[in-house]
Design an enzyme around this catalytic site. Structure first.
Site, PDB file in Angstrom:
ATOM      1  CG  HIS A  89       2.281  -0.171   4.506  1.00  8.44           C
ATOM      2  ND1 HIS A  89       1.904  -1.102   5.549  1.00  8.44           N
ATOM      3  CD2 HIS A  89       1.207   0.611   4.306  1.00  8.44           C
ATOM      4  CE1 HIS A  89       0.620  -0.944   6.058  1.00  8.44           C
ATOM      5  NE2 HIS A  89       0.108   0.217   5.290  1.00  8.44           N
TER       6      HIS A  89
ATOM      7  CG  ASP B 239      -2.135  -0.963   1.280  1.00  7.35           C
ATOM      8  OD1 ASP B 239      -2.106  -1.499   0.194  1.00  7.35           O
ATOM      9  OD2 ASP B 239      -2.840  -0.929   2.014  1.00  7.35           O
TER      10      ASP B 239
HETATM   11 ZN   LIG Z   1      -2.490   3.057   3.293  1.00  5.75          ZN
END
Ligand SMILES: [Zn+2]
Length: 277
Positions: A224, A81
């Site tokens: 992430h 992400d």
């Molecule tokens: Zn995020």
């Protein structure tokens, strides 16, 4: 709010990390491994080799050798992400080296800054999904504003790379029936996760590896983009699932509701990657 403020709000540590050099972070990691903080139970990451001439680039020729299972007993999916960021190219180099697919849930603001990385994500066969324009907590703002933020990212993405999102992940996993329905009306499947690597707060690659365990067939791992420890952890995360006979696949929309994070459900699971065109 300036873009840099938004970024800081998303990930306060990211701003600090940018100020460090890759060399320092690798040196610190090497020291950690060499000073023997090891225990017999901890799996250590292999420091990512870098080409000497370009400190920033992963030297793929010297990545650890991994053996994919001869037969896959199931499929799991890697997701990243908040990108693209300054480490997306490292993630892509490593994924490409091992021929492992992933799904990137990008932010519109970041795509605007680094469109060439979005093109590369798509060109190299990865999935790219909508993670909103500015990363708001969607449940704390009016529904129309939430949907506008999602749409803004879709427009940026389409204009930059002429590609349509089919997957959507709400920031922080914050969603409800209206937001999910809004995504579906926009031809996007809401994708949550089954294991959270918690790499946004991890101090080391070891921690990311440990917290990334536990997926079973169909599982989806939340990680992430933008986190150097995640880059360092990636080869060993791949190895740990290979050791369990699991292979890496794509995120696929399914008809049934499957359990996801925090007691919620979604209609997504990992499956074998469709053949590349
Ligand atoms: Zn995020």
């Amino acid at each position: 709010m300036a873009a840099s403020d938004i970024e800081a709000a998303i990930s306060p540590e990211r701003v600090t990390m940018r100020k460090r050099t890759t060399t320092v972070s690798l040196a610190a990691l090497a020291t950690l491994v060499l000073t023997g903080c090891s225990s017999t139970t901890t799996v250590h990451p292999t420091p990512i080799p870098r080409a000497e001439s370009t400190v920033q680039a992963v030297d793929v020729d010297h990545l650890p050798e991994l053996n994919a299972p001869a037969t896959c007993s199931g499929y799991v999916a890697l997701t990243f992400d908040d990108g693209p960021t300054q480490v997306t190219k490292d993630l892509l180099d490593i994924l490409g080296h091992y021929d492992v697919p992933a799904a990137f849930f990008n932010l519109g603001l970041q795509e605007k800054k680094m469109p060439e990385l979005v093109e590369r994500q798509i060109r190299e066969g990865h999935q790219v999904g909508n993670h909103t324009m500015t990363h708001p907590e969607l449940l704390t703002i009016p529904l129309d504003e939430a949907l506008d933020d999602i749409d803004a990212a879709t427009v940026v993405h389409r204009d930059l790379v002429d590609h349509s999102y089919t997957l959507f992940r709400p920031p922080y996993g914050g969603t409800n029936q209206e937001i999910r329905k809004g995504a579906e009306e926009r031809n996007m499947t809401e994708v949550l996760w089954t294991v959270d690597s918690k790499d946004y707060e991890a101090a080391s690659a070891e921690q990311v590896i440990e917290q990334s365990q536990g997926m079973t067939d169909g599982g989806i791992l939340l990680m992430h983009d933008g986190k150097p420890p995640t880059v360092e952890a990636l080869p060993q995360i791949i190895r740990s699932y290979y050791d369990q006979g699991l292979c890496f696949g794509q995120v696929t929309t399914v008809d049934e509701e499957l359990p996801s994070n925090m007691g919620t459900t979604h209609r997504a699971r990992a499956t074998e990657q469709e053949a590349k065109p």
